[in-house]
Enzyme design. Structure first.
Site, PDB file in Angstrom:
ATOM      1  N   THR A  19      40.059  44.928  38.378  1.00 45.69           N
ATOM      2  CA  THR A  19      38.913  45.091  37.465  1.00 45.69           C
ATOM      3  C   THR A  19      38.743  46.233  36.611  1.00 45.69           C
ATOM      4  O   THR A  19      39.024  47.111  36.872  1.00 45.69           O
ATOM      5  CB  THR A  19      37.410  44.918  38.290  1.00 45.69           C
ATOM      6  N   VAL A  61      36.577  31.981  41.144  1.00 45.68           N
ATOM      7  CA  VAL A  61      35.763  32.965  40.113  1.00 45.68           C
ATOM      8  C   VAL A  61      35.523  34.063  41.232  1.00 45.68           C
ATOM      9  O   VAL A  61      34.873  33.664  42.312  1.00 45.68           O
ATOM     10  CB  VAL A  61      34.885  32.360  39.387  1.00 45.68           C
ATOM     11  N   GLY A  90      35.671  40.431  45.099  1.00 45.00           N
ATOM     12  CA  GLY A  90      34.532  39.779  44.634  1.00 45.00           C
ATOM     13  C   GLY A  90      33.382  38.997  45.610  1.00 45.00           C
ATOM     14  O   GLY A  90      32.521  39.043  45.521  1.00 45.00           O
TER      15      GLY A  90
END
Length: 329
Positions: free
Chosen positions: A191, A220, A245
């Protein structure tokens, strides 16, 4: 169709990093920004981003230093990494999913709380700019998959092959064993999250990623999720995250950190609490990394993570620094 104004006086930016027995407080490698500790002297303009992305933060600083907006700065800043094919965790050249497809996620948030996001986007090199178009040209916040891709073409974005020769060879090698694991090291950052304050004191944030290498098709993470990978409130500050995430989403990490700053915590204290909240839900685990980066309205910054290795880049009038998180959970 111009997007409705749905959140007033709020903006987003976040990125996460962390793991078991190590939480990190940030220490400057170079000279500490004294102005950030002086409550009467806001530091502006200023830009910070996860990891030592010098070129990205330099581009954002160029815009801020010329009097540009924080929104333009974060978009143009992270686009640098989206275009860098040697960065195999963001944008073009990102590592593919298990089916060999490069799928990109990104979000952006402005000073007024307007935000846009794209998830599972293929064949478009700059998802952050598509996310901004979602924010400005539609009544929606998130567009996904083929719908996001079609919208991008309608907005003038060109179709591109995102898999490079390097990432293709790595994928072919991975298929021999097809082992899925999240490696905890400095290189495993998937990221770039960026937060900026412009000369007017307005805050914006952006976050973009190609996600975990060899993830399940359709996966995702937190990066494009407003409140998880990124959150901005123009009255308080912003936060962004990097790392696994799924764990950031479970605690709505970036929103949590901004709310902790609203309650009076410093960016550093808020990031530490954010990591502790995650680890409290993962007792006896040390197999993942999470890192948070935050900035408040005064321009103070902070960062914390689970495992060592997390850094963030800072540009301001006080200097250009790579700050290393030297204490951790």
């Amino acid at each position: 169709m111009k997007r409705r104004k749905f959140l007033k006086n709020s903006t987003t930016g976040t990125a996460a990093l962390m793991t078991a027995p190590l939480l990190a407080s940030c220490k400057d490698e170079n000279t500490k920004n004294k102005g950030a500790n002086d409550k009467s002297t806001p530091v502006r303009p200023i830009v910070v981003c996860t990891w030592n992305f010098k070129n990205a933060s330099a581009k954002a600083w160029e815009i801020l230093d010329a009097g540009g907006s924080s929104l333009d700065a974060v978009e143009q800043g992270v686009r640098v990494e989206e275009a860098d094919v040697t960065n195999e965790t963001v944008g073009k050249g990102g590592r593919p999913d298990r089916d060999g497809n490069v799928t990109l996620d990104a979000c952006i948030m402005d000073k007024d709380g307007n935000c846009g996001s794209v998830v599972y986007l293929q064949n478009i090199a700059h998802p952050v700019s598509v996310a901004r178009k979602v924010m400005e040209e539609t009544p929606h916040i998130i567009l996904a998959g083929k719908g996001a891709e079609q919208f991008a073409y309608e907005q003038g974005f060109k179709k591109e092959e995102l898999l490079t020769e390097s990432t293709r060879k790595q994928y072919e090698e991975w298929k021999k064993n097809s082992k899925y694991e999240t490696i905890i090291n400095i290189e495993n950052h998937d990221t770039i999250g960026m937060l900026a304050i412009d000369k007017n004191g307005d805050i914006a944030g952006a976050c973009t990623t190609s996600g975990m290498a060899y993830k399940m098709a359709g996966r995702v993470g937190d990066s494009p999720i407003i409140g998880a990978g990124l959150y901005v409130d123009n009255e308080v500050g912003g936060a962004t995250a990097t790392g696994v995430g799924e764990e950031v989403i479970r605690t709505v990490g970036s929103f949590l950190i901004v709310e902790l700053m609203r309650q009076g915590k410093s960016p550093q204290e808020a990031c530490e609490e954010g990591v502790k909240r995650i680890m409290a839900k993962n007792k006896d685990r040390n197999d993942f990394q999470i890192g948070f980066l935050a900035i408040n309205k005064q321009g103070e910054t902070g960062g914390y993570c689970v495992h060592p290795g997390f850094t963030y880049r800072e540009f301001s009038k006080a200097g250009h620094m790579n700050n290393e998180v030297t204490s951790f959970y």
